[in-house]
Design an enzyme around this catalytic site. Sequence first.
Site, PDB file in Angstrom:
ATOM      1  N   ASP A 247       0.854  -1.186   0.000  1.00 32.86           N
ATOM      2  CA  ASP A 247       0.000   0.000   0.000  1.00 32.86           C
ATOM      3  C   ASP A 247       0.892   1.240   0.000  1.00 32.86           C
ATOM      4  O   ASP A 247       2.114   1.111  -0.027  1.00 32.86           O
ATOM      5  CB  ASP A 247      -0.928  -0.005   1.231  1.00 32.86           C
ATOM      6  CG  ASP A 247      -0.157   0.153   2.536  1.00 32.86           C
ATOM      7  OD1 ASP A 247       1.085   0.276   2.510  1.00 32.86           O
ATOM      8  OD2 ASP A 247      -0.810   0.167   3.590  1.00 32.86           O
TER       9      ASP A 247
ATOM     10  N   ASP B 159      -3.292   4.517   2.670  1.00 32.39           N
ATOM     11  CA  ASP B 159      -3.635   4.867   4.051  1.00 32.39           C
ATOM     12  C   ASP B 159      -3.252   6.312   4.304  1.00 32.39           C
ATOM     13  O   ASP B 159      -2.101   6.694   4.080  1.00 32.39           O
ATOM     14  CB  ASP B 159      -2.855   3.998   5.052  1.00 32.39           C
ATOM     15  CG  ASP B 159      -3.598   2.735   5.440  1.00 32.39           C
ATOM     16  OD1 ASP B 159      -4.692   2.506   4.899  1.00 32.39           O
ATOM     17  OD2 ASP B 159      -3.070   2.001   6.278  1.00 32.39           O
TER      18      ASP B 159
ATOM     19  N   ASP C 135       1.429   4.736   2.284  1.00 30.65           N
ATOM     20  CA  ASP C 135       1.040   5.353   3.549  1.00 30.65           C
ATOM     21  C   ASP C 135       1.470   6.817   3.591  1.00 30.65           C
ATOM     22  O   ASP C 135       2.598   7.138   3.222  1.00 30.65           O
ATOM     23  CB  ASP C 135       1.717   4.630   4.722  1.00 30.65           C
ATOM     24  CG  ASP C 135       1.547   3.119   4.663  1.00 30.65           C
ATOM     25  OD1 ASP C 135       0.435   2.649   4.905  1.00 30.65           O
ATOM     26  OD2 ASP C 135       2.533   2.411   4.338  1.00 30.65           O
TER      27      ASP C 135
HETATM   28  P1  DGT Z   1       4.109  -2.676   2.959  1.00 34.31           P
HETATM   29  O1  DGT Z   1       3.561  -4.037   3.181  1.00 34.31           O
HETATM   30  O2  DGT Z   1       5.008  -2.621   1.790  1.00 34.31           O
HETATM   31  O3  DGT Z   1       3.046  -1.643   2.903  1.00 34.31           O
HETATM   32  O4  DGT Z   1       5.051  -2.398   4.239  1.00 34.31           O
HETATM   33  P2  DGT Z   1       4.899  -1.269   5.328  1.00 34.31           P
HETATM   34  O5  DGT Z   1       6.086  -1.342   6.207  1.00 34.31           O
HETATM   35  O6  DGT Z   1       4.590   0.039   4.681  1.00 34.31           O
HETATM   36  O7  DGT Z   1       3.701  -1.770   6.214  1.00 34.31           O
HETATM   37  P3  DGT Z   1       2.254  -1.124   6.441  1.00 34.31           P
HETATM   38  O8  DGT Z   1       1.801  -0.339   5.279  1.00 34.31           O
HETATM   39  O9  DGT Z   1       1.364  -2.233   6.893  1.00 34.31           O
HETATM   40  O10 DGT Z   1       2.426  -0.161   7.674  1.00 34.31           O
HETATM   41  C1  DGT Z   1       3.290   0.948   7.644  1.00 34.31           C
HETATM   42  C2  DGT Z   1       3.844   1.195   8.984  1.00 34.31           C
HETATM   43  O11 DGT Z   1       2.906   1.858   9.779  1.00 34.31           O
HETATM   44  C3  DGT Z   1       4.160  -0.100   9.699  1.00 34.31           C
HETATM   45  O12 DGT Z   1       5.506  -0.397   9.580  1.00 34.31           O
HETATM   46  C4  DGT Z   1       3.735   0.136  11.112  1.00 34.31           C
HETATM   47  C5  DGT Z   1       2.781   1.251  11.033  1.00 34.31           C
HETATM   48  N1  DGT Z   1       1.372   0.892  11.224  1.00 34.31           N
HETATM   49  C6  DGT Z   1       0.547   0.262  10.400  1.00 34.31           C
HETATM   50  N2  DGT Z   1      -0.682   0.181  10.904  1.00 34.31           N
HETATM   51  C7  DGT Z   1      -0.624   0.779  12.098  1.00 34.31           C
HETATM   52  C8  DGT Z   1      -1.562   1.042  13.131  1.00 34.31           C
HETATM   53  O13 DGT Z   1      -2.737   0.703  13.067  1.00 34.31           O
HETATM   54  N3  DGT Z   1      -1.092   1.706  14.207  1.00 34.31           N
HETATM   55  C9  DGT Z   1       0.207   2.101  14.317  1.00 34.31           C
HETATM   56  N4  DGT Z   1       0.624   2.727  15.391  1.00 34.31           N
HETATM   57  N5  DGT Z   1       1.087   1.888  13.374  1.00 34.31           N
HETATM   58  C10 DGT Z   1       0.681   1.234  12.297  1.00 34.31           C
HETATM   59 MG    MG Z   2       2.801   0.356   3.609  1.00 36.98          MG
END
Ligand code: DGT
Ligand code: MG
Length: 389
Positions: free
Chosen positions: A204, A313, A206
């Site tokens: 996604d 997000d 963010d």
């Molecule tokens: P991806 O799978 O390529 O999108 O990898 P990320 O690291 O971007 O993972 P993602 O999009 O699920 O989440 C981004 C970061 O934001 C993650 O490393 C931790 C944080 N995060 C995600 N959801 C929540 C939440 O509900 N609350 C808090 N405090 N942090 C969150």
């Molecule tokens: Mg992400």
Amino acid sequence: PKPNGDPTAMLMKSYACQRRTPLKHHNSFLTEALEILSQNAEYNDNEGRSVAFRRAASVLKALPRRVRSMQDLRCLPCLGDHSQRVIKEILEDGSSREVESTRQSEQYQAMKALTGIFGVGVRTADRWFREGLRSPDDLIRTGQQLNREQQAGVQYYDDLQKPVTKAEADVISDIVEKAVHAVLPGAEIQLMGGFRRGKEVGHDVDFLITHPEEGKEEGLMPKITNWLKEQGLLLYQKTTRNSYLEKMDGPARASSNMDRFERCFSIFKLQKCAVSCKLSSTASAEDVSTACERERPDEHHSEASGWRAVRVDLVVSPYSQFAFATLGWTGSKLFERELRRWAGQEKHMSLSSHALYDSKQNLYLRAKTEEEIFAYLGLEFIPPSERNA
Ligand code: DGT
Ligand code: MG
């Protein structure tokens, strides 16, 4: 003193937030295997086991060299018996039977497919699996009751399974910036998550949004989503309001995983021409959007269509919490988890995406930058590109 003559083994710290973990490392042949076992433990609701495998994998990501023998693992933290058995088998035989049978198992594959649907967690997926359902198609075929989020998840399943590229994330950044500035000039927008850590693809995109004048950010999200809707850029959105109150949510809840910012889970409709346009020239956001307006809107969703669905997000943070929100939304998930564990166990503090509370001094520690937060925690600053734990 060098007990085994290997300085790297001696220097490996046990919390992931004490280490530098680059995106590209030398041991993916081992970490991918351990992460399958971690994922499978999560599917079986065994959090302890899942984290143990993830921590073991993370240590291997931080090694400066490829692991060639069990000798290379001496003195490394976080490698339990089970992880060591798996690593040994892979080093000796090229693969682990447990990992391969997990990978092939009907349960693992079905849980992967079902939790891969936007809006579906482990619990729901597990219930469906026990009812004999295996894929999004099974849900449609059997007419399962789905909430609005899951309906969108099933509808856009194929698109949302495809990784989002950095080029696509950049086009979405331009759009989000345009939307935010249209409704609140002076607001600041930051790309978060994996892309901030330097990933080339993600599941996604963010964003964190704030405004230097505290209070101006209140009620911002509905304005942004309305603007996006009017432009026909949103396929789905659900906004949750900011529910953070320092008095109530502070010390007691600060270590909770979910944060309480105003947040929008959305699915964007991204014109493919905007991405090729951005890639092929130094076109500005303005050029890209006008180029897209010339394309005929395509209501039929197919491979041949001119657009794709992308998960986005959006999070709005008050300026005073921005540093904490930035740290909390950069990830990786394990890095975040380890930061909170370090704060609690080693420093008697609780860290969240809103604040840092010092239980010994009974006070909140204010910070304007991520660097200040690392300093409060007694940690060396780790830049985002080395938080890929
Ligand atoms: P991806 O799978 O390529 O999108 O990898 P990320 O690291 O971007 O993972 P993602 O999009 O699920 O989440 C981004 C970061 O934001 C993650 O490393 C931790 C944080 N995060 C995600 N959801 C929540 C939440 O509900 N609350 C808090 N405090 N942090 C969150
Ligand atoms: Mg992400």
